[in-house]
Motif scaffolding. Sequence first.
Motif, mmCIF file in Angstrom:
data_model
loop_
_atom_site.group_PDB
_atom_site.id
_atom_site.type_symbol
_atom_site.label_atom_id
_atom_site.label_comp_id
_atom_site.label_asym_id
_atom_site.label_seq_id
_atom_site.Cartn_x
_atom_site.Cartn_y
_atom_site.Cartn_z
ATOM 1 N N ILE A 265 0.853 -1.186 0.000
ATOM 2 C CA ILE A 265 0.000 0.000 0.000
ATOM 3 C C ILE A 265 0.890 1.237 0.000
ATOM 4 O O ILE A 265 1.756 1.396 0.863
ATOM 5 C CB ILE A 265 -0.954 0.007 1.210
ATOM 6 C CG1 ILE A 265 -1.869 -1.212 1.111
ATOM 7 C CG2 ILE A 265 -1.752 1.314 1.269
ATOM 8 C CD1 ILE A 265 -2.720 -1.471 2.299
ATOM 9 N N LYS B 54 -3.463 1.610 -3.797
ATOM 10 C CA LYS B 54 -3.659 0.160 -3.683
ATOM 11 C C LYS B 54 -2.863 -0.520 -4.794
ATOM 12 O O LYS B 54 -3.077 -0.270 -5.965
ATOM 13 C CB LYS B 54 -5.140 -0.191 -3.807
ATOM 14 C CG LYS B 54 -5.410 -1.685 -3.794
ATOM 15 C CD LYS B 54 -6.887 -2.023 -3.822
ATOM 16 C CE LYS B 54 -7.573 -1.405 -4.991
ATOM 17 N NZ LYS B 54 -8.953 -1.806 -5.162
ATOM 18 N N THR C 24 -5.320 3.285 -7.605
ATOM 19 C CA THR C 24 -4.877 1.921 -7.854
ATOM 20 C C THR C 24 -3.700 2.002 -8.807
ATOM 21 O O THR C 24 -3.729 2.781 -9.765
ATOM 22 C CB THR C 24 -6.002 1.072 -8.476
ATOM 23 O OG1 THR C 24 -7.116 1.063 -7.578
ATOM 24 C CG2 THR C 24 -5.550 -0.349 -8.717
ATOM 25 N N TYR D 22 -6.344 -3.278 1.965
ATOM 26 C CA TYR D 22 -6.391 -1.873 1.561
ATOM 27 C C TYR D 22 -7.571 -1.167 2.230
ATOM 28 O O TYR D 22 -7.421 -0.062 2.763
ATOM 29 C CB TYR D 22 -6.490 -1.751 0.035
ATOM 30 C CG TYR D 22 -6.675 -0.322 -0.416
ATOM 31 C CD1 TYR D 22 -5.575 0.524 -0.554
ATOM 32 C CD2 TYR D 22 -7.938 0.187 -0.683
ATOM 33 C CE1 TYR D 22 -5.737 1.844 -0.938
ATOM 34 C CE2 TYR D 22 -8.111 1.502 -1.072
ATOM 35 C CZ TYR D 22 -7.008 2.323 -1.204
ATOM 36 O OH TYR D 22 -7.184 3.634 -1.576
#
Length: 184
Positions: free
Chosen positions: A47, A116, A147, A123
Motif C-alpha cells: 500500500i 492500492k 490503484t 487496503y
Amino acid sequence: MNKDKKLLMGTIIGILVFILIVIVVVIMSFNTKSKNVKLTTNYKALIGVKLESDIILVINQKDKVSNILFLNSKSVSTLANQKIEGKSYDKAIELIVDKLKNKEEFNHSSNLYLIKYDNDSIYNKVLEQFNKQFVIYGVDKSIVEQTSSINFKLDELKISKTDNNIDNLKSLYDYSKKNLKSSN
C-alpha cells in the motif's frame, strides 16, 4: 608495590572497558541510522502512502508492517528510524499520521494519496484506519484513493523493471536503501 600494580591494572582495565563500551555504542548507533529491515517477499499487501513523503508499506501475513520502502528523501527524514516496522498496520498508521502531522506535511499538501497495489481487503482496512487517525489527529485533508502497480511505480522512479514482481519489489527495496544511505 603490589598495591600499586593492582591499582594500575584496575585503572587500565577500567579504561579499556570504558573505551570498549564507547566503541560498541558508536557502532550500534551507526548501524541504526543506516539500517533497513530485510525485505519480506512473502507479503500480504503493498500500500502506497504519498504526501510530501512517498512510501510503500509492505504488510506481511500477520497484518504487520514488515517493511517501509522510502521512495524519496522527505520520507526518510520523516519516517525512517521511527520503529514503525514490526507493528500491526493499525499501530503503524497511527505512528505515520503522527509523524506526518508533526513534520507539518499536511500543511503543505492538499491531499493524502493512498495507493492500492493489491489485496482489496487489507487496503480497505488501511483506508479505514487512516480515516480514523485523521479524525483523532484533527487532520482536515482528503484521502485520494488510487490503484497502481509496482511496474508503474518503477517507471515513475525511472528504475528498470523485469517480468518478475518479486524482482521488481526488490528493485524498489534497493532504491529505498539508497535513499536511506544518502540521507545519513
